[in-house]
Design an enzyme around this catalytic site. Structure first.
Site, PDB file in Angstrom:
ATOM      1  CG  ASP A 245     -13.909 -49.385  37.263  1.00  0.00           C
ATOM      2  OD1 ASP A 245     -13.281 -49.129  36.212  1.00  0.00           O
ATOM      3  OD2 ASP A 245     -13.718 -48.784  38.336  1.00  0.00           O
TER       4      ASP A 245
ATOM      5  CD  GLU B 232      -7.279 -42.244  40.317  1.00  0.00           C
ATOM      6  OE1 GLU B 232      -7.846 -43.106  39.609  1.00  0.00           O
ATOM      7  OE2 GLU B 232      -7.381 -42.216  41.563  1.00  0.00           O
TER       8      GLU B 232
HETATM    9  O1  KIV Z   1     -13.400 -46.701  40.547  1.00  0.00           O
HETATM   10  C1  KIV Z   1     -13.427 -45.473  40.357  1.00  0.00           C
HETATM   11  O2  KIV Z   1     -14.230 -44.734  40.936  1.00  0.00           O
HETATM   12  C2  KIV Z   1     -12.478 -44.906  39.394  1.00  0.00           C
HETATM   13  C3  KIV Z   1     -12.358 -43.420  39.347  1.00  0.00           C
HETATM   14  C4  KIV Z   1     -11.490 -42.952  40.448  1.00  0.00           C
HETATM   15  C5  KIV Z   1     -11.879 -42.952  38.018  1.00  0.00           C
HETATM   16  O3  KIV Z   1     -11.826 -45.629  38.712  1.00  0.00           O
END
Ligand code: KIV
Length: 299
Positions: free
Chosen positions: A97, A196
């Site tokens: 991320d 989401e």
């Molecule tokens: O940070 C995370 O775990 C996410 C998921 C909810 C898709 O972005």
């Protein structure tokens, strides 16, 4: 860790799952399975279970580090966790991320942050939230040779402006905007898009329209794949889990029970037992005891 085809993999190739395989899975209507992971053991276990994609999510800020939101998570934290996960997971593609603040300022900032996740963290791909300017950031990242995944609907990094942690795309206008955002991310070169907290029929329509896979979380069974947060699905999180989470285990209860037994046994002097200790030869022990007696007398 994986060498032989585990029964659970829908799509088998030796070594790392190739990125183009995902779109083939969509074409073959094979579901894509994704879960978050934040350290080497969870990466290894996800690999052993035949998971296709691992997300090193900024959800770590809440479920691992006890924060109220994902907003304070830093790029450094994601870099470290990605290093740990990639040591454990060999076959799944590892998506890291981009945390809040690491890509909003400019395309250059987004590319620089994505490079760190790939070069220092060992990520196979990165994920970024929102439509709008994120499509431009995604294009810049893809142009730099890095695979990017989009994320629309409920985007936790900007939950405040969305009115909180609540479902998105519930009016025709919102649903159309969501579809447009997902298409813009696909056009920007994203290899997949997370949906989401979106009504199931809206997510199913977006899934039909996009050529790239959609990965749903709280978006119904019509998506090409699903993602869940490790701590939520395994019952390893004290906080409130969203309604779309299914609990596949109750590890929290298992841990509390095990720790309680350990505490009881230590207090009752039942642990450690003989088999948990090391031996010493009788003559060495005798010499040690003589020396200990002498030093006690002298001291
Ligand atoms: O940070 C995370 O775990 C996410 C998921 C909810 C898709 O972005």
């Amino acid at each position: 860790m994986t060498e032989k085809k585990p029964a659970r993999y829908a799509s088998w190739t030796h070594g790392k799952l190739p990125l183009p395989e995902l779109v083939e899975m969509k074409r073959r209507r094979e579901k894509i399975v994704m879960v978050t992971a934040y350290d080497a053991p969870s990466g290894r276990l996800a690999d052993a279970a035949g998971i296709d994609l691992i997300l090193v999510g900024d959800s770590s800020g809440m479920v691992v580090h006890g924060r109220e939101s994902t907003v304070p998570v830093s790029l450094e934290e994601i870099v470290f966790m990605t290093q740990w996960v990639t040591r454990g997971a060999k076959r799944p593609l590892v998506v890291a991320d981009l945390p809040f603040g690491s890509y909003e300022v400019s395309d250059e900032q987004a590319v620089a942050s994505a490079i760190r996740l790939v070069k220092e963290g060992g990520a196979d791909a990165v994920k970024l939230e929102r439509g709008g300017t994120s499509a431009s950031r995604a294009r810049a990242i893809v142009d730099a040779g890095i695979a990017a995944m989009g994320h629309v609907g409920l985007t936790p990094q900007t939950a405040t402006v969305l009115g909180g942690f609540k479902a998105q795309g519930r009016s025709s206008m919102e649903a159309r905007r969501l579809l447009e955002e997902a298409r813009a991310l696909e056009e920007a070169g994203c290899f997949a898009v997370v949906l989401e907290a979106v009504p199931a029929p809206v997510a199913a329509r977006v899934t039909e329209v996009l050529a790239v896979p959609t990965i749903g979380i709280g978006a119904g069974a019509g998506c090409d794949g699903q993602v869940l947060v490790w701590h939520d699905m395994l019952g390893y999180y004290e906080g409130h889990a969203p309604r779309f989470v299914k609990r596949y285990a109750d590890l929290g209860a298992v841990v509390v029970e095990a720790l309680g037994r350990y505490a009881d046994e230590v207090r009752a002097a039942e642990f450690p037992a003989e088999q948990h200790t090391y031996s010493i030869a009788d003559e060495e022990l005798a010499l040690f005891e003589a020396a200990a007696d002498a030093s006690t007398l002298a001291g």
